[in-house]
Motif scaffolding. Structure first.
Motif, PDB file in Angstrom:
ATOM      1  N   PHE A   1       0.870  -1.179   0.000  1.00 25.64           N
ATOM      2  CA  PHE A   1       0.000   0.000   0.000  1.00 25.64           C
ATOM      3  C   PHE A   1       0.905   1.227   0.000  1.00 25.64           C
ATOM      4  O   PHE A   1       1.676   1.428   0.933  1.00 25.64           O
ATOM      5  CB  PHE A   1      -0.896  -0.020   1.242  1.00 25.64           C
ATOM      6  CG  PHE A   1      -1.863   1.132   1.313  1.00 25.64           C
ATOM      7  CD1 PHE A   1      -2.946   1.209   0.448  1.00 25.64           C
ATOM      8  CD2 PHE A   1      -1.700   2.140   2.244  1.00 25.64           C
ATOM      9  CE1 PHE A   1      -3.847   2.256   0.530  1.00 25.64           C
ATOM     10  CE2 PHE A   1      -2.581   3.198   2.336  1.00 25.64           C
ATOM     11  CZ  PHE A   1      -3.669   3.262   1.474  1.00 25.64           C
ATOM     12  N   GLU A   2       0.827   2.036  -1.072  1.00 22.90           N
ATOM     13  CA  GLU A   2       1.779   3.146  -1.203  1.00 22.90           C
ATOM     14  C   GLU A   2       1.131   4.269  -2.006  1.00 22.90           C
ATOM     15  O   GLU A   2       0.376   4.004  -2.953  1.00 22.90           O
ATOM     16  CB  GLU A   2       3.061   2.677  -1.884  1.00 22.90           C
ATOM     17  CG  GLU A   2       4.179   3.688  -1.856  1.00 22.90           C
ATOM     18  CD  GLU A   2       5.486   3.099  -2.366  1.00 22.90           C
ATOM     19  OE1 GLU A   2       6.430   3.881  -2.584  1.00 22.90           O
ATOM     20  OE2 GLU A   2       5.559   1.862  -2.552  1.00 22.90           O
TER      21      GLU A   2
ATOM     22  N   GLU B   1      -9.294   1.927 -10.311  1.00 25.16           N
ATOM     23  CA  GLU B   1      -8.949   1.243 -11.561  1.00 25.16           C
ATOM     24  C   GLU B   1      -8.158  -0.004 -11.221  1.00 25.16           C
ATOM     25  O   GLU B   1      -7.199   0.034 -10.434  1.00 25.16           O
ATOM     26  CB  GLU B   1      -8.108   2.156 -12.453  1.00 25.16           C
ATOM     27  CG  GLU B   1      -7.689   1.508 -13.750  1.00 25.16           C
ATOM     28  CD  GLU B   1      -6.755   2.398 -14.561  1.00 25.16           C
ATOM     29  OE1 GLU B   1      -6.317   1.976 -15.653  1.00 25.16           O
ATOM     30  OE2 GLU B   1      -6.450   3.519 -14.081  1.00 25.16           O
ATOM     31  N   GLU B   2      -8.564  -1.084 -11.813  1.00 27.68           N
ATOM     32  CA  GLU B   2      -7.803  -2.331 -11.684  1.00 27.68           C
ATOM     33  C   GLU B   2      -6.893  -2.420 -12.902  1.00 27.68           C
ATOM     34  O   GLU B   2      -7.330  -2.677 -14.021  1.00 27.68           O
ATOM     35  CB  GLU B   2      -8.738  -3.536 -11.607  1.00 27.68           C
ATOM     36  CG  GLU B   2      -7.986  -4.835 -11.415  1.00 27.68           C
ATOM     37  CD  GLU B   2      -8.938  -6.030 -11.302  1.00 27.68           C
ATOM     38  OE1 GLU B   2      -8.449  -7.170 -11.255  1.00 27.68           O
ATOM     39  OE2 GLU B   2     -10.169  -5.806 -11.272  1.00 27.68           O
TER      40      GLU B   2
ATOM     41  N   LEU C   1      -6.007   3.861  -7.000  1.00 20.96           N
ATOM     42  CA  LEU C   1      -7.085   4.638  -6.414  1.00 20.96           C
ATOM     43  C   LEU C   1      -6.695   6.107  -6.419  1.00 20.96           C
ATOM     44  O   LEU C   1      -5.706   6.504  -5.779  1.00 20.96           O
ATOM     45  CB  LEU C   1      -7.357   4.162  -4.984  1.00 20.96           C
ATOM     46  CG  LEU C   1      -8.554   4.758  -4.254  1.00 20.96           C
ATOM     47  CD1 LEU C   1      -9.854   4.429  -4.968  1.00 20.96           C
ATOM     48  CD2 LEU C   1      -8.600   4.264  -2.813  1.00 20.96           C
ATOM     49  N   GLY C   2      -7.433   6.946  -7.156  1.00 16.79           N
ATOM     50  CA  GLY C   2      -7.110   8.366  -7.254  1.00 16.79           C
ATOM     51  C   GLY C   2      -7.263   9.070  -5.916  1.00 16.79           C
ATOM     52  O   GLY C   2      -8.124   8.727  -5.085  1.00 16.79           O
ATOM     53  N   THR C   3      -6.421  10.100  -5.695  1.00 16.38           N
ATOM     54  CA  THR C   3      -6.411  10.818  -4.409  1.00 16.38           C
ATOM     55  C   THR C   3      -6.751  12.285  -4.567  1.00 16.38           C
ATOM     56  O   THR C   3      -6.495  13.075  -3.656  1.00 16.38           O
ATOM     57  CB  THR C   3      -5.026  10.684  -3.746  1.00 16.38           C
ATOM     58  OG1 THR C   3      -4.039  11.242  -4.624  1.00 16.38           O
ATOM     59  CG2 THR C   3      -4.700   9.239  -3.458  1.00 16.38           C
ATOM     60  N   ALA C   4      -7.321  12.707  -5.701  1.00 17.18           N
ATOM     61  CA  ALA C   4      -7.627  14.124  -5.884  1.00 17.18           C
ATOM     62  C   ALA C   4      -8.645  14.596  -4.872  1.00 17.18           C
ATOM     63  O   ALA C   4      -8.644  15.756  -4.440  1.00 17.18           O
ATOM     64  CB  ALA C   4      -8.138  14.373  -7.305  1.00 17.18           C
ATOM     65  N   ALA C   5      -9.543  13.712  -4.433  1.00 17.92           N
ATOM     66  CA  ALA C   5     -10.563  14.114  -3.467  1.00 17.92           C
ATOM     67  C   ALA C   5      -9.975  14.393  -2.107  1.00 17.92           C
ATOM     68  O   ALA C   5     -10.640  14.982  -1.254  1.00 17.92           O
ATOM     69  CB  ALA C   5     -11.629  13.021  -3.363  1.00 17.92           C
TER      70      ALA C   5
ATOM     71  N   ALA D   1      -2.139   9.033  -7.014  1.00 17.99           N
ATOM     72  CA  ALA D   1      -3.013   7.910  -6.726  1.00 17.99           C
ATOM     73  C   ALA D   1      -2.357   7.026  -5.680  1.00 17.99           C
ATOM     74  O   ALA D   1      -1.153   7.112  -5.406  1.00 17.99           O
ATOM     75  CB  ALA D   1      -3.321   7.105  -7.991  1.00 17.99           C
ATOM     76  N   LEU D   2      -3.205   6.152  -5.103  1.00 16.37           N
ATOM     77  CA  LEU D   2      -2.748   5.107  -4.201  1.00 16.37           C
ATOM     78  C   LEU D   2      -2.636   3.814  -4.989  1.00 16.37           C
ATOM     79  O   LEU D   2      -3.506   3.466  -5.779  1.00 16.37           O
ATOM     80  CB  LEU D   2      -3.728   4.922  -3.045  1.00 16.37           C
ATOM     81  CG  LEU D   2      -3.820   6.045  -2.018  1.00 16.37           C
ATOM     82  CD1 LEU D   2      -5.013   5.819  -1.099  1.00 16.37           C
ATOM     83  CD2 LEU D   2      -2.543   6.144  -1.212  1.00 16.37           C
ATOM     84  N   CYS D   3      -1.537   3.128  -4.759  1.00 18.19           N
ATOM     85  CA  CYS D   3      -1.319   1.852  -5.427  1.00 18.19           C
ATOM     86  C   CYS D   3      -1.481   0.745  -4.385  1.00 18.19           C
ATOM     87  O   CYS D   3      -0.802   0.743  -3.359  1.00 18.19           O
ATOM     88  CB  CYS D   3       0.066   1.807  -6.061  1.00 18.19           C
ATOM     89  SG  CYS D   3       0.402   0.285  -6.948  1.00 18.19           S
TER      90      CYS D   3
END
Length: 1476
Positions: free
Chosen positions: A76-77, A118-119, A97-101, A84-86
């Motif tokens: 998790f990074e 996104e997968e 997983l995008g982190t703009a929010a 984004a989070l990977c």
């Protein structure tokens, strides 16, 4: 020597959604201030780190229903490059997983939209671990089937290799990596990464492998070690890879191996390894047996860390066996090639859960798990630091009832550690590196549960060595040192909440304290003896309540007074802090709460005890609060607080601090911000500071010392700072910061800064600044001393003596009459010994006897005299003036000052005479070196060498006293600072061959080379001739001449030849006074010498004095003095014909040198030739005299045949030159205007480009002290207006028919251009073109001689009937004068940069100090538009020359309103208009 102080201790609870489950991983986005956590329920939540507000939550199982039930998070990074989070799942899915929010602000009208998920892929066999490279370009993944994958951020697979690197036939079964069995860590530069994996389920130890980034191939395999865990962290600087090790497992494996070996071979079982042996046992197989034998027998090994392990093991065995202790964990170091490189042990009965390095590679955070006293799981985080080959445990925090804890360092904030527990507890810990030093200079170094105490006032011992060590039951959380009483006391708050107290027996005598403890209670524990603290029984309801509610731990502690301790703690889920005042009763062993403040207490950054009592509390804004005994709180004025937070703070010493925070004296505290700004209250003292320390008392009062990023140590007295000196004005501080930033971004500015000569010698000229080793930091400055203790990057200590501390000590010793102490300080610290004399000058002259009495050594006094130099080191502007106390104007002068300086010379002679008189009054023979030095420093070698001779004669006669310097020793002392040749010449010049031989015998020369020479001198019987020979050898020609004249008439010719050869004829005249014949010979020789020196007129006078008239006539004729030559010829009775021949020759010679009038006079008077006389006058431009001679001798025909043609030719030539110069003025003026316009346009274009690019103004960046700055503005490129045939050289015309200098032209010149100077040519397009054009324009001004010639020529033309030509000549010359004056005025109004005013360096420095660099730059720009002094003087001189010459005839002026020839009005001068 620096401990970790806590500046932020913030705890909060994250509102975890139910679907999230326990936290299994977290990540940080430092730019957005967001915290992301991943839970066991496959959920991801985002929080704002500042207030723990939930921003969004994503349930992965809801968004991806196809996820298998047993899936978990393997990696998790947060990837900033992808925003984004990977997430890597154990089931093989790779999610983005995008982190703009996460940037959504609280209170938004609508909740943030769910982040996009996104997968990006799925890996067969699942994923066991992974990690992104530091640059965010590559992702390394370890699959559950033991495959290593490398992918880029476009999700392209770059390589896939087997992790185990084994042949398929050797594999018994398909490898499977369980979750949690893989650790992956990248090196800081991203070129390599490492994996630590349990290669099979149930494996006893992990395997370490290093991999290459480019190819994905295996680079190295780490040495095997029992008990290795899949927990690894590569140091960001790439030095070592750190891997956790469980030594309990290593012990079990060792016992099992020993039993197996016993069963196979029989014999005694292998002894337990213990904590040291376990680390040594994990060697390469070839070395395993030797390592076990070394561990059992204590055999030495080359590794420093292994020596430390053996030392510990030997100490435990000597104390009765320490192998009973439970095995501990350890952290092992690996190099990139896989070799082990040491390690360090952790506390026993702990399991290592995680490792994390700080971004600066200085601190390693270790997460441990253990079982608490209540049987519940407990987590702890420890911060370790390595220095001087020793690992220090600098901080520890414990978390009860915590099943799992994870940590990570903040990438942006320095030393900010984030911790997240599985239950959702979020803890932020920010540390700052601070030295813990008492006012007496005792340094306390925290090393876990050991406290190292070293009184630096007594000895400078680098840790881990110390004067005394204290053993505490738990690691230290914070400590406070008390200086209020007669004895030092240290209160330590431990990580378990207990408080321990250590007290010295007297002042800072901690070694004696340990000795007394051992006398009362013998040491019966393992290891060397240590101080045992007094554990205090804590009676504090406030602290107990805070601990019960799980509030933040103790942040800091400080002594309020001798018996009261203030403890600072945080309150969970509150912005307020907790202050608890405890009364310490050492006899009873209690710490009782007397006051507690838990309301309206702002978050405190740090605290410091005041010398007068009370505690200064610094808030996170930089403001200061004063806590007084009993719970009193007072806000200090804004002028006492800091402009920004300062994690390092120290209270101002009592003598320099104001009673109300700065009103009566200086501000209450000195602080250093994280950015390197040093503040005293709200005033900034310096920028770029790395450390500081205070000397609280001593000679010269309290001092502030600080180091800078330029690797310099500054020493400033606080008394001077309180008066305002040494403070940086805000505008100047801002300018310094901008310049420092520009040096890193502007290459040109950096080069100029490095090339400036003053940059390297700045520290040498200022005694308050000295250079130190790079990255050295201040530790302490013990009071009443002159030493400052620095810690170097390697960890060792260095004691330096800044001259700004030494000089006040020297001054105090001199004021007390302690010359012995002052001498010791000056010599040991290599001061200029002139300071002993210069301080309070001329007091020393009256105390020379006191110096001789206290410093009785002959050599020491001689060294003082030999170091004397004119000038003063203590006067204003002197070398040491900045650090020496100035004399009190109100104090009465003492006896020495009333005496004044000794008459008859400067300081050196006065001091030498005073010391010589003092030693001669005691025992001259004992102070032979001093006497000799006193004479030699005054240049009196003729008095010094007789003293050597007298000492030698006394020794030969048996009058020498034992213990006194011998003549040979005195002579050798003289040879130390006077060359052997000088001493030999002086001795020989005294006509003492024996003394000269003594000098040679004690020199480095071969005495045989000089023996024959001395014997030759001694062989001359006549003393005058002997002296002459010696003087001639020494080239002392005047003395040699005197001795030769004194030798008698037989040597007269030799004396006369010597005087001729060496120019001593005037001396010979004095020596032969009274002898007329000798005087005549000398005068005749003098005349010949003057003729040879090309001084014919002086030679003629000498010949007249010698009575040689013919020689005198020849000399006067050569000098051109024809009147004196004919006078002497008449006196000598010359006949008419010789005189006519002499007149003819002289007339020709005078005409050739331009003396036409004299040549014409001779021709008329002695040759009666009117034709030749008029011709000579016409060629010499003597028009009026030519007319007079022609008409006076009734030869009017000569006017038409000689004078008129010559006048016409001269007028034509002059008119052509004037016309050409008028054209040049117009052409050069037009070119100057064009260049000026281009320069202005270029400057505007550059300014516009800089403004568009956001760069600072070039005017502001201009170096005021750079001599080339003014020339830079003339760098104009472009095509020249000159064609190839245009002549650009400067021609100097020596005739009377043209101007002084012309440039260019249409007429061909007869002179060759090869001799013309290249520097005088106008180079089109060159940087100097504008300056050269201006110089040539100024050179076109007519000279006074040219104007006068034009005036006489116009007069003659009118006489000859050519009035129109005369008027044209005058009008064209007037036009040239007017045009050139206009051009000169234009040059004055717009001077080229090279001819403009320049702000001198001293005035620029003074203006920059007063108005700032920006004001000085504006002043320099204003001066650049004004002409320089040289330019103004040249223009004024040209105008004056035109005004003074009489060349304007009123009748030749054109009438008012009439058009002049060529359409240009004629004028009289540069100032008057034409026709005036």
């Amino acid at each position: 020597m620096r401990n970790l102080g806590t500046t932020l201790d913030k705890r909060a609870e994250l509102p975890l959604p139910v679907e999230l489950g326990d936290v299994v991983a977290f990540a940080l986005d430092a730019d957005a201030g967001a915290l992301f956590v991943a839970g066991a329920g496959l959920g991801v939540a985002a929080y704002r780190a500042a207030d723990c507000e939930l921003l969004w939550f994503v349930d992965l199982r809801e968004r991806l229903p196809a996820l298998p039930p047993g899936a978990g998070v393997a990696a998790f990074e947060h990837v900033p490059e992808l925003e984004a989070l990977c997430l890597a799942l154990t089931s093989g899915e790779l999610l983005l997983l995008g982190t703009a929010a996460a940037a959504a602000r609280p209170g938004a009208a609508t909740p943030p939209a769910p982040p996009p998920l996104e997968e990006v892929g799925a890996v067969e066999g699942g994923l066991a671990g992974g990690g992104w490279s530091p640059d965010g370009e590559l992702l390394a993944l370890v699959t559950g089937s033991a495959r290593l994958l490398l992918m880029n951020k476009e999700w392209e697979l770059l390589s896939e290799v087997p992790l185990l690197q084994q042949a398929r036939e050797e594999q018994q079964q398909e490898p499977v990596l369980a979750p949690g069995s893989v650790a992956l860590s990248w090196r800081g530069d991203g070129r390599f990464f490492a994996t630590a994996t349990l290669d099979a389920p149930g494996a006893a130890a992990a395997t370490v492998r290093m991999w290459e980034r480019e190819t994905g191939e295996l680079h190295a395999r780490g040495e095997a070690a029992a008990g290795l865990l899949p927990v690894a962290a590569w140091q960001p600087n790439g030095r070592h890879l750190y891997v956790a090790c469980d030594q309990a497992a290593a012990e079990e494996q060792h016992q099992a191996d020993g039993q197996q070996q016993q069963q196979q071979q029989g014999g005694t079982p292998a002894p337990p390894l213990g904590q040291a042996g376990a680390a040594l046992a994990a060697q390469r197989p070839a070395e395993a047996e030797a390592a076990q034998q070394a561990a059992a027998e204590g055999i030495a090994h080359v590794g420093a860390w292994k020596r430390e392990l053996r030392r510990r093991q030997a100490a435990r065995q000597a104390a009765g066996g320490a192998t009973d202790a439970a095995p501990s964990g350890a952290v092992l170091l690996y190099e990139r090639n896989g070799l082990r490189h040491g390690g360090f042990e952790l506390p026993p009965a702990c399991a290592i859960e995680g490792l994390a390095w700080s971004p600066d590679s200085e601190f390693l955070a270790v997460v441990l798990s253990e079982e608490g006293d209540d049987g519940l799981p407990q987590q702890a985080v420890q911060v370790w630091h390595r220095a001087n080959w020793h690992w220090y445990l600098k901080a520890e925090r414990r978390y009860a009832c915590c099943a799992a804890l994870r940590c990570a360092w903040d990438a942006a904030a320095p030393l900010l550690l984030h911790l997240v527990a599985a239950e959702g507890a979020y803890h932020q810990l920010q540390f700052s590196r601070q030295p813990s030093v008492s006012r007496r200079g005792t340094a306390a170094v925290v090393d876990g549960a050991t406290l190292l105490l070293t009184p630096l006032h007594q000895s400078v011992v680098p840790p881990p060595m110390c004067a005394a060590a204290a053993a505490l039951p738990a690691p230290i959380a914070c400590l406070a040192i008390s200086d209020f009483g007669e004895c030092e006391a240290v209160a330590a708050v431990l990580s378990d909440g207990a408080i321990a107290l250590l007290t010295s027996v007297e002042e800072d005598l901690w070694e004696e304290t340990l000795e007394e403890q051992l006398e009362e209670q013998p040491w019966d524990r393992p290891g060397p003896p240590k101080l045992l603290p007094r554990l205090l029984a804590l009676d504090s309801p406030a602290l107990e309540a805070a601990a019960a509610t799980g509030s933040g731990g103790v942040q800091a502690a400080a002594w309020v007074d001798e018996r009261r301790l203030l403890v600072l703690s945080g309150i969970a889920s509150s912005s307020s802090g907790l202050l608890v005042e405890l009364e310490i009763d050492e006899a009873a062993g209690t710490a009782t709460e007397v006051a507690a403040v838990d309301r309206h207490v702002p978050p405190v950054l740090c605290a410091a005890s005041r010398p007068a009592g009370g505690v200064l509390l610094q808030l996170r804004s930089g403001a200061l609060l004063l806590y007084s005994a009993g719970g009193g709180m007072e806000a200090l004025p804004a002028s006492a607080g800091f402009s920004q937070p300062c994690p390092q703070m120290a209270a101002t010493p009592g003598e320099a601090a104001g009673g109300d925070g700065g009103a009566a004296g200086g501000p209450a505290a000195i602080g250093l911000s994280a950015g390197g700004q040093l503040y005293w209250g709200a005033r900034q003292l310096a920028a770029g500071v790395t450390s500081f320390a205070l000397r609280h008392s001593g000679p010269g009062g309290a001092h502030l010392l600080y180091t800078t990023r330029q690797h310099t140590l500054h020493t400033l007295p606080l008394a001077g700072l309180a008066g305002g000196s040494g403070l940086v004005p805000p505008q100047q501080a801002q300018q310094q910061a901008q310049q420092a930033k520009a040096l890193h971004t502007n290459f040109k500015a950096a080069m100029l800064e490095a090339m400036r000569p003053a940059a390297g010698g700045a520290t040498g000229a200022d005694v308050t600044v000295r250079a130190i080793e790079q990255h050295a930091l201040l530790v302490a400055v013990p009071p009443d001393g002159v030493e400052a203790v620095l810690q170097l990057p390697r960890g060792n200590l260095e004691a330096v003596r800044p001259r700004a501390l030494v000089l006040p000590a020297v001054a105090a010793a001199l004021d007390a009459g302690d010359y012995a102490g002052a001498w010791q300080l000056a010599t040991v610290n290599r001061l200029d010994l002139n300071v002993l004399v210069d301080f309070r000058w001329p007091r020393f002259l009256g105390q020379a006897a006191l110096l001789v009495e206290q410093v009785p050594g002959d050599q020491e006094l001689a060294d003082l005299l030999s170091a004397l130099e004119e000038g003063s080191t203590a006067a204003t502007g002197g070398l040491y003036a900045a650090a020496l106390p100035q004399a009190d104007s109100g104090a009465p002068a003492d006896l020495g000052e009333q005496q004044g300086a000794a008459p008859g010379g400067g300081k050196v002679r006065a001091v030498c005479e005073a010391v010589r008189a003092a030693v001669q009054a005691r025992d001259p023979a004992r102070y032979l070196r001093t006497v000799l030095t006193s004479h030699a420093k005054c240049g009196d070698l003729d008095a010094a060498l007789p003293a050597v001779k007298a000492a030698k004669e006394g020794a030969l006669q048996g009058r020498a006293v034992q213990g006194t310097p011998t003549a040979e020793e005195g002579l050798r002392h003289l040879q130390l600072f006077i060359t052997d040749d000088t001493l030999y010449a002086c001795a020989l010049g005294m006509h003492e061959p024996e003394l000269a031989y003594m000098v040679v015998a004690h020199s480095q020369k071969d005495p045989g080379e000089y023996l024959m020479e001395l014997q030759g001198f001694a062989a001359v019987a006549d003393p005058h001739l002997r002296s002459h020979a010696i003087d001639a050898h020494l080239r002392r020609w005047p003395s040699a001449l005197r001795h030769l004249v004194a030798a008698g008439d037989a040597h007269w010719e030799a004396a006369l030849a010597l005087a001729r050869q060496h120019g001593l004829l005037r001396l010979l005249l004095r020596l032969t006074e009274g002898n007329a014949e000798r005087q005549r010979q000398v005068r005749a020789a003098y005349g010949e010498a003057l003729e040879a020196r090309n001084m014919p007129e002086d030679a003629g006078l000498a010949f007249v004095a010698a009575g040689q008239l013919d020689d005198a006539i020849r000399a006067y004729r050569a000098a051109g003095q024809w009147r004196m030559a004919f006078a002497l010829a008449a006196k000598a009775g010359w006949a008419e014909e010789p005189r006519r021949r002499m007149a003819a020759g002289l007339a020709e010679e005078l005409a050739m040198v331009g003396r036409a009038a004299d040549a014409a006079t001779l021709t008329l008077q002695y040759l009666q030739n009117v034709d030749s006389a008029v011709l000579l006058l016409a060629h010499g431009k003597e028009w009026r005299e030519a007319l007079r001679v022609a008409y006076d001798n009734s030869r009017s025909d000569l006017v038409d045949t000689v004078i008129a043609p010559q006048a016409a030719q001269t007028a034509t030539s002059l008119l052509e030159d004037v016309n050409e110069n008028i054209e040049r003025v117009a052409k050069y003026s037009a070119r100057l205007a064009q260049l000026r316009q281009r320069r202005s346009a270029l400057e505007e274009a550059l300014a516009a480009a800089d403004a568009e690019a956001g760069l600072p103004s070039r005017q502001g960046e201009m170096d005021l002290f750079d001599d080339a700055a003014s020339v830079a503005n003339s760098l104009i490129s472009g095509l020249s207006v000159y064609t190839e045939h245009t002549h650009t050289g400067l021609t100097s015309v020596g005739s009377f028919t043209s101007l002084a200098s012309t440039v260019g032209g249409r007429r061909k010149k007869k002179q060759s251009t090869k001799s013309k100077s290249k520097s005088s040519r106008i180079r089109a397009g060159s940087p100097q073109e504008e300056e050269q054009l201006a110089q040539h324009l100024l050179g076109l001004a007519p000279t006074a001689a040219t104007c006068a010639e034009a005036g006489q020529l116009a007069e003659l033309l009118v006489l000859l009937g050519h009035a129109a030509d005369a008027a044209l000549l005058q009008q064209r010359l007037a036009q040239l004068v007017e045009r050139q004056a206009e051009a000169a005025a234009d040059v004055l109004a717009h001077p080229p940069p090279a001819l403009a005013l320049v702000l001198p360096r001293p005035q620029a420095a003074a203006l920059a100090a007063a108005a700032g660099p920006a004001g000085a730059a504006a002043a320099a720009a204003a001066l650049a538009s004004l002409p320089g002094a040289e330019l103004q003087q040249r223009v004024a001189a040209a105008a004056a020359a035109v005004r003074e010459a009489h060349w304007k005839w009123d009748m030749l002026r054109r009438e008012e309103g009439a058009a002049a020839s060529g359409g240009v009005a004629a004028g009289g001068s540069a100032a008057a208009p034409a026709g005036a």
